[in-house]
Motif scaffolding. Structure first.
Motif, PDB file in Angstrom:
ATOM      1  N   ALA A  83     -17.820   5.901   1.812  1.00  0.00           N
ATOM      2  CA  ALA A  83     -16.907   6.887   1.222  1.00  0.00           C
ATOM      3  C   ALA A  83     -15.449   6.533   1.531  1.00  0.00           C
ATOM      4  CB  ALA A  83     -17.241   8.278   1.745  1.00  0.00           C
ATOM      5  N   GLN A  84     -15.235   6.162   2.783  1.00  0.00           N
ATOM      6  CA  GLN A  84     -13.899   5.808   3.240  1.00  0.00           C
ATOM      7  C   GLN A  84     -13.367   4.563   2.505  1.00  0.00           C
ATOM      8  OE1 GLN A  84     -14.305   5.732   7.454  1.00  0.00           O
ATOM      9  NE2 GLN A  84     -12.134   5.257   7.818  1.00  0.00           N
ATOM     10  N   ALA A  85     -14.234   3.553   2.391  1.00  0.00           N
ATOM     11  CA  ALA A  85     -13.821   2.310   1.738  1.00  0.00           C
ATOM     12  C   ALA A  85     -13.555   2.535   0.253  1.00  0.00           C
ATOM     13  CB  ALA A  85     -14.886   1.233   1.933  1.00  0.00           C
ATOM     14  N   LEU A  86     -14.307   3.452  -0.368  1.00  0.00           N
ATOM     15  CA  LEU A  86     -14.081   3.736  -1.785  1.00  0.00           C
ATOM     16  C   LEU A  86     -12.709   4.368  -1.979  1.00  0.00           C
ATOM     17  CD1 LEU A  86     -17.486   5.098  -3.151  1.00  0.00           C
ATOM     18  CD2 LEU A  86     -16.433   2.876  -3.542  1.00  0.00           C
ATOM     19  N   ARG A  87     -12.371   5.304  -1.106  1.00  0.00           N
ATOM     20  CA  ARG A  87     -11.068   5.979  -1.197  1.00  0.00           C
ATOM     21  C   ARG A  87      -9.927   5.041  -0.848  1.00  0.00           C
ATOM     22  NH1 ARG A  87     -13.509  10.110   1.562  1.00  0.00           N
ATOM     23  NH2 ARG A  87     -12.580   9.327   3.482  1.00  0.00           N
ATOM     24  N   GLY A  88     -10.061   4.392   0.326  1.00  0.00           N
ATOM     25  CA  GLY A  88      -8.931   3.628   0.869  1.00  0.00           C
ATOM     26  C   GLY A  88      -8.872   2.184   0.426  1.00  0.00           C
ATOM     27  N   GLY A  89      -9.945   1.689  -0.252  1.00  0.00           N
ATOM     28  CA  GLY A  89     -10.023   0.252  -0.509  1.00  0.00           C
ATOM     29  C   GLY A  89      -9.649  -0.169  -1.914  1.00  0.00           C
ATOM     30  N   ARG A  90      -8.828   0.637  -2.594  1.00  0.00           N
ATOM     31  CA  ARG A  90      -8.528   0.330  -4.010  1.00  0.00           C
ATOM     32  C   ARG A  90      -7.708  -0.943  -4.185  1.00  0.00           C
ATOM     33  NH1 ARG A  90      -8.309   5.973  -4.445  1.00  0.00           N
ATOM     34  NH2 ARG A  90     -10.102   6.779  -5.591  1.00  0.00           N
ATOM     35  N   LYS A  91      -7.037  -1.362  -3.125  1.00  0.00           N
ATOM     36  CA  LYS A  91      -6.249  -2.603  -3.207  1.00  0.00           C
ATOM     37  C   LYS A  91      -6.889  -3.708  -2.357  1.00  0.00           C
ATOM     38  CE  LYS A  91      -3.072  -0.906  -5.825  1.00  0.00           C
ATOM     39  NZ  LYS A  91      -3.358  -1.291  -7.228  1.00  0.00           N
ATOM     40  N   SER A  92      -8.156  -3.526  -2.010  1.00  0.00           N
ATOM     41  CA  SER A  92      -8.834  -4.526  -1.178  1.00  0.00           C
ATOM     42  C   SER A  92      -9.250  -5.734  -2.016  1.00  0.00           C
ATOM     43  CB  SER A  92     -10.071  -3.906  -0.531  1.00  0.00           C
ATOM     44  OG  SER A  92     -11.006  -3.550  -1.532  1.00  0.00           O
ATOM     45  N   SER A  93      -9.484  -6.846  -1.334  1.00  0.00           N
ATOM     46  CA  SER A  93      -9.913  -8.067  -2.026  1.00  0.00           C
ATOM     47  C   SER A  93     -11.224  -7.829  -2.769  1.00  0.00           C
ATOM     48  CB  SER A  93     -10.069  -9.205  -1.009  1.00  0.00           C
ATOM     49  OG  SER A  93     -11.016  -8.841  -0.009  1.00  0.00           O
ATOM     50  N   MET A  94     -12.125  -7.044  -2.153  1.00  0.00           N
ATOM     51  CA  MET A  94     -13.423  -6.782  -2.787  1.00  0.00           C
ATOM     52  C   MET A  94     -13.243  -6.006  -4.083  1.00  0.00           C
ATOM     53  SD  MET A  94     -16.648  -4.643  -1.225  1.00  0.00           S
ATOM     54  CE  MET A  94     -17.145  -5.704   0.118  1.00  0.00           C
ATOM     55  N   ARG A  95     -12.478  -4.932  -3.999  1.00  0.00           N
ATOM     56  CA  ARG A  95     -12.303  -4.073  -5.161  1.00  0.00           C
ATOM     57  C   ARG A  95     -11.590  -4.793  -6.303  1.00  0.00           C
ATOM     58  NH1 ARG A  95     -12.116   1.493  -6.668  1.00  0.00           N
ATOM     59  NH2 ARG A  95     -11.577   1.401  -8.864  1.00  0.00           N
ATOM     60  N   LEU A  96     -10.533  -5.525  -5.982  1.00  0.00           N
ATOM     61  CA  LEU A  96      -9.777  -6.200  -7.039  1.00  0.00           C
ATOM     62  C   LEU A  96     -10.588  -7.335  -7.662  1.00  0.00           C
ATOM     63  CD1 LEU A  96      -6.209  -6.072  -5.451  1.00  0.00           C
ATOM     64  CD2 LEU A  96      -7.118  -4.663  -7.309  1.00  0.00           C
ATOM     65  N   ALA A  97     -11.467  -7.942  -6.860  1.00  0.00           N
ATOM     66  CA  ALA A  97     -12.346  -8.978  -7.411  1.00  0.00           C
ATOM     67  C   ALA A  97     -13.318  -8.364  -8.416  1.00  0.00           C
ATOM     68  CB  ALA A  97     -13.105  -9.683  -6.280  1.00  0.00           C
ATOM     69  N   ILE A  98     -13.857  -7.198  -8.073  1.00  0.00           N
ATOM     70  CA  ILE A  98     -14.766  -6.513  -9.009  1.00  0.00           C
ATOM     71  C   ILE A  98     -13.993  -6.067 -10.256  1.00  0.00           C
ATOM     72  CG2 ILE A  98     -16.345  -4.559  -9.318  1.00  0.00           C
ATOM     73  CD1 ILE A  98     -16.773  -4.574  -6.258  1.00  0.00           C
ATOM     74  N   ASP A  99     -12.787  -5.507 -10.035  1.00  0.00           N
ATOM     75  CA  ASP A  99     -11.948  -5.083 -11.164  1.00  0.00           C
ATOM     76  C   ASP A  99     -11.746  -6.222 -12.166  1.00  0.00           C
ATOM     77  OD1 ASP A  99     -11.665  -2.552 -10.109  1.00  0.00           O
ATOM     78  OD2 ASP A  99      -9.615  -2.835  -9.384  1.00  0.00           O
TER      79      ASP A  99
END
Lengths: 350, 350
Positions: A76-92
């Motif tokens: 939950a925390q990573a979903l909220r706070g991780g919008r600029k993370s390497s993982m999230r941007l790679a998926i984006d």
């Protein structure tokens, strides 16, 4: 000239990242011509690794991301706070069409949650599942779910059967894959209500393969079927028990060869044969868990693997894209039509 | 002179019965002085096997039973129709005090159902469980339940933890056994509601051992804890996956040594070391699944085992009786008192 394919890499995911990711990409580059990379992560760490590798640098673009998802992050925390993370941007980048697939060695739960939110499930699939290959006496078997869905309905299990079967067709090249439902016995009345209901559905629905019936734990390494279907709780425990038992026997074997001078000499003689065995049973060979059922290809590399293991995970992603895996699932689900619609829709249609 | 102990044998249970049973008793006779046998089964088949073994014949009494439970019998049917079967009468002899324990290689489901009806559960134990040893890097681990209870409540799991822990103390001689609850991760929020609730209870209740927390599939062969607790569905699949993976690696090993002339010569040199490895990992060594939580000792031998495996199962039963396992469970349950009472009783007491 091979077809171009952009692979998005979460360069910060895994115990040895970003080195294992960059080195893994360098191995994958030679194996899969036409592949280029988008590397998401801390440029200050990635750039020096690319500097000594001009051929990789030519086909790799760094996308600098200040954040990374911690290996022990809460979902939950990573979903909220991780919008600029390497993982999230790679998926984006996959959702936006800039990359054809994404590979990450980061936190599995976060990766699945982000992939579900960003890429969304395929139409007709209620819950994406995690699948992987396992070595067997007869070759390789696909097992799913390995932990994405702790509790599953009979409908979920039938959808896993369809996805696993198309996977075996597409990636393993088995024309009529056999599908087994993991249970505590092979007789019809064995197990809990969920597996019995799923078996009942699988016996009658048109499948892209042959429903073998129930299989037991020992049928996984025996390779009794091409596809083993189970819920994420049981599948995760079965997979890790198999991996741990393999390590136990490797440990027994090492101790056996160290037990005496004769045994050590024996090893020297049999060394080449054992090299082949090690290659065959190398866990890196089976690295790369596939997230099936998403509108985009997402592969999870083991967090502890090295460059060779990461390169294999990239290979799994490339195979899925180049073989049009998701299109085949889409076609099959459409073909099966009502037979695979989720339970609530079916109820509403009555 | 050792203490006398009568062991009831279902001479008709198992693929190679009654020969494996009679031959197994002959091996056990030498290992466990003071033991005598009641052999239940077809006298016309058993008598000739005893004829060539005067020393065994002196301590073995045949109780002729015309019926036997088929290996593929349905539980309900066998309960109704099997009242004069070798399995049932062997269990009866324990309830009647004529034997101190019973060993059978017959149908597991029928054996458990008959044992529950005839021997009854121990006070404070809602559901008996099946337990067995597994080889690990560190020695041996006890796992339960292995298939008696497909669905379990948190209370059932805590009772398994108590029984497994006393078992590890009594039979393995571990003074403060560590107990792990099988799950898909080690963090508190992992898994389903049942395992989370069980963990919550195990963290606070006084246990005959130390609650380690959640363990994963790979922790079983790693020997992370002395006792692995799980429901019968997961436990059965984990056990069979481990057994199957061990067979897979034995198969890989055999093929490796046959791969070349050098490898074959290497095997000849390392042969003695491999004999030790085979002894250590011999499945017959781990034969004998214990039914824990009954008012009487009942051990299930693997249906496919031979005389040596059957003798080991007899050994497990003898150990349980001679170490006063059931008395210890009774004492511990009494000591824990209310903390272990089944949920309905507790609710009624509020």
């Amino acid at each position: 000239m091979s077809v171009q394919l952009v692979v998005a890499l979460d360069a910060m995911g895994g115990d040895h990242a970003p080195r294992s990711v960059v080195d893994g990409a360098d191995i994958a580059r030679l194996r899969y011509p036409g592949v280029t990379f988008l590397m998401f992560g801390d440029e200050a760490l990635i750039r020096p690794l690319l500097d000594g590798r001009p051929e990789l640098a030519r086909i790799a673009e760094i996308v600098h991301t200040p954040d990374a998802v911690a290996d022990d992050a809460k979902v939950a925390q990573a979903l909220r706070g991780g919008r600029k993370s390497s993982m999230r941007l790679a998926i984006d980048s996959v959702a936006e069409g800039r990359a054809g697939c994404v590979v990450s060695g980061g936190n599995t739960g976060v990766l699945m949650a982000m992939a579900k939110i960003v890429l969304k499930s395929l139409p007709g699939i209620d819950r994406p599942a995690i699948a992987s290959f396992l070595p067997t006496t007869r070759g390789e078997t696909v097992m799913l779910d390995l932990g994405a869905n702790i509790e599953c309905s009979p409908e979920n299990l039938t959808q896993f059967a369809v996805m696993g079967s198309i996977f075996a067709r597409t990636v393993l090249g088995v024309i009529q894959p056999t599908i087994g439902l993991l249970n505590v016995g092979s007789e019809e009345m064995k197990g809990n209500e969920t597996v019995r209901a799923a078996a009942q559905m699988l016996r009658t629905m048109p499948l892209p393969g042959i429903f073998h019936g129930f299989v037991e734990g020992n049928d996984i390494p025996a390779g009794t079927v091409d596809v083993v279907v189970t819920d994420g709780f049981t599948g995760n425990i079965a997979l890790k028990t198999a991996e741990g038992t393999a390590r136990l026997y490797a440990d027994f074997l090492r101790r056996t060869f160290e037990a005496s001078l004769f045994a050590r000499l024996g090893y020297l003689l049999a060394r080449n044969a054992f090299k082949k065995l090690r290659r065959r049973t190398d866990p890196r060979r089976y690295n790369g868990a596939m997230f099936l059922g998403l509108q985009g290809v997402c592969v999870k590399s083991h967090g502890g693997t090295d460059a060779l293991g990461f390169a294999n995970a990239v290979g799994v992603a490339v195979d899925l894209v180049r073989n049009g895996f998701n299109d085949r699932i889409r076609d099959e689900i459409q073909r099966l039509g009502e037979g695979l619609a989720p339970a609530p829709d079916r109820a509403a249609a009555v």
